[in-house]
Design a protein around this motif. Structure first.
Motif, PDB file in Angstrom:
ATOM      1  N   ASP A 265     -16.884  -7.770  21.272  1.00  0.00           N
ATOM      2  CA  ASP A 265     -18.137  -7.743  20.508  1.00  0.00           C
ATOM      3  C   ASP A 265     -18.496  -6.347  20.020  1.00  0.00           C
ATOM      4  OD1 ASP A 265     -18.371 -10.445  20.842  1.00  0.00           O
ATOM      5  OD2 ASP A 265     -19.752 -10.320  22.547  1.00  0.00           O
ATOM      6  N   HIS A 270     -17.662 -11.679  14.130  1.00  0.00           N
ATOM      7  CA  HIS A 270     -17.129 -13.008  13.875  1.00  0.00           C
ATOM      8  C   HIS A 270     -17.045 -13.281  12.377  1.00  0.00           C
ATOM      9  CE1 HIS A 270     -17.178 -14.155  18.070  1.00  0.00           C
ATOM     10  NE2 HIS A 270     -18.415 -13.705  18.181  1.00  0.00           N
ATOM     11  N   TYR A 273     -14.144 -19.478  12.234  1.00  0.00           N
ATOM     12  CA  TYR A 273     -13.913 -20.239  13.457  1.00  0.00           C
ATOM     13  C   TYR A 273     -13.500 -21.657  13.083  1.00  0.00           C
ATOM     14  CZ  TYR A 273     -14.843 -22.676  17.846  1.00  0.00           C
ATOM     15  OH  TYR A 273     -14.724 -23.452  18.968  1.00  0.00           O
ATOM     16  N   ILE A 404      -9.725 -18.475  16.069  1.00  0.00           N
ATOM     17  CA  ILE A 404     -10.835 -17.526  15.914  1.00  0.00           C
ATOM     18  C   ILE A 404     -10.322 -16.307  15.173  1.00  0.00           C
ATOM     19  CG2 ILE A 404     -12.529 -16.095  17.129  1.00  0.00           C
ATOM     20  CD1 ILE A 404     -12.196 -18.075  19.521  1.00  0.00           C
ATOM     21  N   ASN A 406     -11.647 -12.581  13.635  1.00  0.00           N
ATOM     22  CA  ASN A 406     -12.704 -11.583  13.563  1.00  0.00           C
ATOM     23  C   ASN A 406     -12.219 -10.350  12.828  1.00  0.00           C
ATOM     24  OD1 ASN A 406     -14.230 -13.296  15.184  1.00  0.00           O
ATOM     25  ND2 ASN A 406     -13.732 -12.205  17.084  1.00  0.00           N
TER      26      ASN A 406
END
Length: 413
Positions: A265, A270, A273, A404, A406
């Motif tokens: 984080d 993000h 997804y 996922i 990012n």
């Protein structure tokens, strides 16, 4: 004046011409560095072992910035090194304190021209005596060992070292790699008993890692991502090689587990997804990627046979990771960097359990953590025109539980 006399004259004038790697330790509020002083009149060209000397030296600092070399350097040299070892390959001290005694492990070449890890001990960091040989490469392996590390995790000791060819004639058959050995270190008697071993990294660029203790007592490891005897970065890059992500080390079932010691984080935001994705043969999932990003794929081996992940994808080139679940193999091949295909076998123990692939993609590197660090692959390529997109191709039944993606936070770019 003959060559030996010239070398001796050079040595007297240049006690520490070049500093090779070492380690650090705190003592009485001061930081002490122990490193290898390397002397070679030819500076690596036209290697002549009779003129090369490697000795261990000390420097100390009150503030961690300004260091002063110990006036009586070297602290370990020809006098301390026993017969049967060659001073031309004697380097990379890793220093530690155990039960009030200082120890250091060192890599050395023996007279059979093979690698050993030997140990010295001291009561004050300055006066050292030979203690023992704790690990020896097998003669038929034709290897020299470098950059040893020794530490304890839980109730087990871990010995790390990097492997290279012991002589140029073995260069084609011996790859540079880093090995771990789990066992028991008896410091009093100077013996290391091996129980299990493995590779730290299945790629072709991870080398010379060193570990340290984190603020919470965890063991952290950082390696050097370097290209051996292959392509190098353009001169205007200004560097050759880079550091890996830090890895947090644990032991599970006699195996060293390495997990990325990165707070996701803090570094990534993000972006995309996907959940419960079915990709049939000749179908694909495309992701608008980036040159620096994070990708995580979770799937069940029992519901998936084979699929391919393309990273750094341009119109004509990519780095391809083929996940062959039926044969429990991952293959890593790239159009960048001119590297051979990398194969990782036995990628999981139980096909009824989920598998996880975590990719950390940077400008010149890819680091893949398989099943939360059970196995790792590092890849390095300096091509300046790599693509940035990602595709996942189905080759038969492919069911992905989660994907996922990012990107790096904007303030870190």
């Amino acid at each position: 004046m003959n060559r030996l006399q010239k070398a001796n004259e050079y040595i007297q004038k240049n006690k520490e011409k070049v500093c090779f790697s070492g380690s650090a330790i705190e003592k009485d509020g001061k930081l002490y560095l122990m490193y290898t002083g390397h002397i070679d009149p030819n500076m690596g060209f036209d290697r002549d072992e009779t003129q090369i000397i490697e000795r261990q030296c000390i420097a100390s600092s009150d503030d961690g910035i300004q260091f002063e070399k110990y006036q009586q350097n070297p602290v370990i040299g020809e006098k301390e090194l026993p017969e049967g070892y060659l001073i031309c390959d004697f380097r990379d001290p890793k220093v530690m304190q155990v039960n009030g005694v200082y120890y250091c492990v060192l890599a050395v070449r023996n007279k059979q021209r093979r690698g050993e890890i030997i140990m010295f001990k001291s009561s004050n960091l300055l006066d050292w005596t030979f203690h023992s040989s704790i690990y020896q490469a097998k003669f038929e392996e034709n290897t020299l060992l470098e950059c040893p590390d020794l530490f304890r995790i839980g109730n087990k000791d871990v010995l790390l070292f990097s492997v290279m060819p012991c002589d140029p004639e073995f260069q084609e058959e011996v790859n540079h790699k880093t090995v771990y050995v789990i066992g028991e270190m008896d410091y009093i008697n100077g013996t290391f008993t091996s129980e299990s071993d493995g590779l730290l990294d299945y790629g072709q660029t991870f080398y010379a890692p060193q570990s340290t203790e984190g603020k919470n007592g965890e063991r952290l490891l950082i390696g050097w991502l370097h290209r051996w005897h292959q392509t190098t970065p353009p001169k205007d890059f200004g560097f050759n090689g880079m550091m890996s992500l830090p890895r947090r080390l644990t032991i599970e079932k006699h195996q060293l587990i390495q997990q990325p010691a990165v707070k996701l984080d803090e570094y990534f935001t993000h972006s995309s997804y996907y959940e419960q994705i079915m990709i049939n043969a000749n179908e694909k999932l495309d992701i608008n990627g980036d040159h620096t990003c994070y990708l995580k794929i979770i799937f069940s081996p029992s519901n998936t046979k084979r699929f391919t992940i393309e990273l750094n994808k341009s119109e004509t080139q990519s780095t391809r990771i083929v996940v062959d679940v039926e044969n429990l193999r991952i293959s890593f091949v790239s159009d960048y960097g001119h590297q051979n295909q990398i194969n990782i076998d036995h990628i999981c123990e139980n096909i009824n359990e989920e598998m996880t692939l975590e990719f950390f993609i940077d400008l010149h590197t890819i680091e893949l953590f398989i099943n939360s660090g059970a196995k790792i692959v590092s890849f390095t390529a300096y091509d300046p025109d790599k693509g940035k997109n990602i595709s996942i191709h189905g080759e038969g039944k492919t069911e992905l539980k989660q994907v996922i993606f990012n990107t790096v936070r904007s303030n870190l770019r």
